[in-house]
Design a protein around this motif. Structure first.
Motif, mmCIF file in Angstrom:
data_model
loop_
_atom_site.group_PDB
_atom_site.id
_atom_site.type_symbol
_atom_site.label_atom_id
_atom_site.label_comp_id
_atom_site.label_asym_id
_atom_site.label_seq_id
_atom_site.Cartn_x
_atom_site.Cartn_y
_atom_site.Cartn_z
ATOM 1 N N VAL A 160 3.168 -9.752 -12.196
ATOM 2 C CA VAL A 160 3.569 -9.032 -10.981
ATOM 3 C C VAL A 160 4.967 -8.450 -11.167
ATOM 4 C CG1 VAL A 160 4.053 -9.231 -8.519
ATOM 5 C CG2 VAL A 160 2.124 -10.474 -9.517
ATOM 6 N N MET A 161 5.041 -7.136 -11.142
ATOM 7 C CA MET A 161 6.314 -6.427 -11.295
ATOM 8 C C MET A 161 6.586 -5.651 -10.010
ATOM 9 S SD MET A 161 7.138 -7.317 -14.356
ATOM 10 C CE MET A 161 8.457 -6.185 -14.777
ATOM 11 N N PRO A 162 7.413 -6.186 -9.103
ATOM 12 C CA PRO A 162 7.668 -5.508 -7.827
ATOM 13 C C PRO A 162 8.174 -4.081 -8.021
ATOM 14 C CG PRO A 162 8.507 -7.748 -7.773
ATOM 15 C CD PRO A 162 8.119 -7.472 -9.200
ATOM 16 N N GLY A 163 7.725 -3.200 -7.140
ATOM 17 C CA GLY A 163 8.122 -1.800 -7.216
ATOM 18 C C GLY A 163 6.915 -0.892 -7.152
ATOM 19 N N ARG A 164 7.080 0.338 -7.569
ATOM 20 C CA ARG A 164 6.005 1.321 -7.534
ATOM 21 C C ARG A 164 5.270 1.351 -8.867
ATOM 22 N NH1 ARG A 164 6.268 5.115 -3.278
ATOM 23 N NH2 ARG A 164 4.324 5.895 -4.173
ATOM 24 N N ALA A 165 3.974 1.632 -8.809
ATOM 25 C CA ALA A 165 3.148 1.730 -10.004
ATOM 26 C C ALA A 165 2.036 2.735 -9.735
ATOM 27 C CB ALA A 165 2.567 0.363 -10.369
ATOM 28 N N GLY A 166 1.334 3.092 -10.793
ATOM 29 C CA GLY A 166 0.222 4.019 -10.643
ATOM 30 C C GLY A 166 0.690 5.448 -10.444
ATOM 31 N N ALA A 167 -0.153 6.228 -9.760
ATOM 32 C CA ALA A 167 0.122 7.648 -9.557
ATOM 33 C C ALA A 167 1.442 7.851 -8.809
ATOM 34 C CB ALA A 167 -1.022 8.298 -8.782
ATOM 35 N N LYS A 173 -1.013 -1.180 -1.086
ATOM 36 C CA LYS A 173 0.093 -2.128 -1.180
ATOM 37 C C LYS A 173 -0.467 -3.470 -1.640
ATOM 38 C CE LYS A 173 2.686 0.167 2.522
ATOM 39 N NZ LYS A 173 3.328 0.013 3.857
ATOM 40 N N LEU A 174 0.108 -3.990 -2.712
ATOM 41 C CA LEU A 174 -0.334 -5.259 -3.277
ATOM 42 C C LEU A 174 0.790 -6.277 -3.183
ATOM 43 C CD1 LEU A 174 -2.078 -4.062 -6.574
ATOM 44 C CD2 LEU A 174 -3.138 -4.511 -4.346
ATOM 45 N N ALA A 175 0.438 -7.489 -2.795
ATOM 46 C CA ALA A 175 1.441 -8.555 -2.713
ATOM 47 C C ALA A 175 0.827 -9.851 -3.191
ATOM 48 C CB ALA A 175 1.951 -8.713 -1.280
ATOM 49 N N GLU A 176 1.539 -10.535 -4.072
ATOM 50 C CA GLU A 176 1.149 -11.899 -4.387
ATOM 51 C C GLU A 176 1.843 -12.807 -3.375
ATOM 52 O OE1 GLU A 176 1.539 -15.590 -7.509
ATOM 53 O OE2 GLU A 176 2.794 -13.820 -7.766
ATOM 54 N N ILE A 177 1.060 -13.625 -2.687
ATOM 55 C CA ILE A 177 1.604 -14.543 -1.693
ATOM 56 C C ILE A 177 1.820 -15.897 -2.366
ATOM 57 C CG2 ILE A 177 1.316 -15.535 0.595
ATOM 58 C CD1 ILE A 177 1.377 -12.452 0.519
ATOM 59 N N ARG A 178 3.043 -16.375 -2.325
ATOM 60 C CA ARG A 178 3.384 -17.633 -2.991
ATOM 61 C C ARG A 178 3.756 -18.704 -1.964
ATOM 62 N NH1 ARG A 178 7.029 -15.244 -8.078
ATOM 63 N NH2 ARG A 178 5.318 -14.038 -9.021
ATOM 64 N N ASP A 179 3.965 -19.906 -2.451
ATOM 65 C CA ASP A 179 4.428 -21.031 -1.626
ATOM 66 C C ASP A 179 3.471 -21.348 -0.486
ATOM 67 O OD1 ASP A 179 6.781 -21.116 -3.198
ATOM 68 O OD2 ASP A 179 7.674 -19.549 -1.967
ATOM 69 N N PHE A 180 2.197 -21.478 -0.820
ATOM 70 C CA PHE A 180 1.222 -21.852 0.207
ATOM 71 C C PHE A 180 0.547 -23.167 -0.149
ATOM 72 C CE2 PHE A 180 -1.128 -19.261 -2.865
ATOM 73 C CZ PHE A 180 -2.265 -20.027 -3.099
ATOM 74 N N ASP A 181 0.030 -23.829 0.879
ATOM 75 C CA ASP A 181 -0.809 -25.014 0.709
ATOM 76 C C ASP A 181 -2.242 -24.622 1.039
ATOM 77 O OD1 ASP A 181 1.136 -26.857 -0.072
ATOM 78 O OD2 ASP A 181 1.674 -27.334 1.993
ATOM 79 N N GLU A 237 -4.876 5.205 -9.063
ATOM 80 C CA GLU A 237 -4.989 6.618 -8.680
ATOM 81 C C GLU A 237 -4.410 6.895 -7.297
ATOM 82 O OE1 GLU A 237 -8.819 8.234 -7.285
ATOM 83 O OE2 GLU A 237 -9.699 6.317 -7.934
ATOM 84 N N TYR A 238 -4.255 5.855 -6.469
ATOM 85 C CA TYR A 238 -3.767 6.053 -5.107
ATOM 86 C C TYR A 238 -2.261 5.838 -4.980
ATOM 87 C CZ TYR A 238 -8.757 5.173 -4.464
ATOM 88 O OH TYR A 238 -10.122 5.193 -4.559
ATOM 89 N N GLY A 239 -1.622 5.369 -6.048
ATOM 90 C CA GLY A 239 -0.221 4.980 -5.957
ATOM 91 C C GLY A 239 -0.127 3.580 -5.373
ATOM 92 N N ILE A 240 0.706 2.738 -5.975
ATOM 93 C CA ILE A 240 0.761 1.329 -5.582
ATOM 94 C C ILE A 240 2.202 0.918 -5.277
ATOM 95 C CG2 ILE A 240 0.087 -1.015 -6.226
ATOM 96 C CD1 ILE A 240 -1.455 0.268 -8.591
ATOM 97 N N GLU A 241 2.331 0.101 -4.255
ATOM 98 C CA GLU A 241 3.602 -0.567 -3.958
ATOM 99 C C GLU A 241 3.350 -2.071 -4.121
ATOM 100 O OE1 GLU A 241 6.368 -1.386 -0.070
ATOM 101 O OE2 GLU A 241 5.603 0.655 -0.343
ATOM 102 N N ILE A 242 4.118 -2.707 -5.007
ATOM 103 C CA ILE A 242 3.905 -4.104 -5.359
ATOM 104 C C ILE A 242 5.083 -4.955 -4.913
ATOM 105 C CG2 ILE A 242 3.571 -5.736 -7.272
ATOM 106 C CD1 ILE A 242 2.322 -3.424 -8.859
ATOM 107 N N GLU A 243 4.755 -6.147 -4.385
ATOM 108 C CA GLU A 243 5.814 -7.067 -3.983
ATOM 109 C C GLU A 243 5.303 -8.503 -4.079
ATOM 110 O OE1 GLU A 243 6.943 -6.709 0.114
ATOM 111 O OE2 GLU A 243 4.879 -6.630 0.806
#
Length: 213
Positions: free
Chosen positions: A16-23, A31-39, A200-206
């Protein structure tokens, strides 16, 4: 003597590399997000204890247990149907908590089996105006509003890998929000598959903490 420190690391730590990716587009369609610190605790009703388990869920969480193909919001948790007589309870990890099943043991003693799945799964959240179009490339589940509205859950597959998929409340811009739980050992592969489908849609990663969602 060597000192060892146990630090929980996400299997997507390197992927996971936060920021913009793709087109390169003015606004990211996905928008993609990895959710951490969960039970995450799986609750499995024992034989003949379905009704008793449902009553225990109601008493402990204050909401009815999710019906088949349903995810419901409770105080401090999301309850996700995961198969006949079973559900998963997802919540933000509390500092200093190492055994989330302990908080549930009294409520489900003798009627349901509890399994801590927290570090065995990764949670990926997908939203944006093109999130549904992106997921349509990866799963055979019909995600149209009329078939898969908010609160719907499915046990399905992505790239031949079993996942739990459910839909949360729409984001502020009205776009759908989908969540995927995947076994940690397959997380890296699934993440790259999702990124490729969304490119192809452009991605925002966090990355986000479960406490913030």
């Amino acid at each position: 003597m060597v000192d060892f420190v146990w630090n929980v690391r996400s299997p997507l730590q390197q992927a996971v590399m936060p920021g913009r990716a793709g087109a390169i587009v003015p606004f990211a369609g996905v928008k993609l997000a990895e959710i951490r610190d969960f039970d995450l605790v799986q609750i499995f009703a024992r034989r003949g204890q379905r009704e008793a388990t449902a009553k225990a869920v109601k008493k402990h969480y204050g909401v009815d247990a999710p019906a088949p193909r349903q995810a419901v919001s409770a105080k401090g948790a999301t309850l996700i149907w995961s198969g006949p007589d079973q559900l998963m309870a997802l919540s933000a990890r509390k500092p200093g908590t190492f055994r989330p099943v302990d908080a549930l043991r009294e409520s489900f003693e003798g009627i349901a089996s509890l399994s801590d799945q927290s570090d065995g799964r990764c949670l990926i959240r997908m939203s944006g105006l093109q999130a549904r179009a992106m997921l349509a490339k990866l799963t055979s589940v019909d995600l149209h509003d009329s078939v898969f509205p908010v609160g719907t859950a499915a046990t399905t597959s992505i790239d031949h890998t079993a996942v739990n998929l459910w839909r949360s409340e729409n984001s502020e811009d009205g776009s759908p929000v989908f969540n995927v739980l995947v076994f940690s050992s397959f997380a890296d592969s699934i993440w790259h598959t999702i990124v490729d489908a969304a490119a192809e849609y452009g991605i925002e990663i966090e990355t986000r903490s479960a406490a913030s969602v």
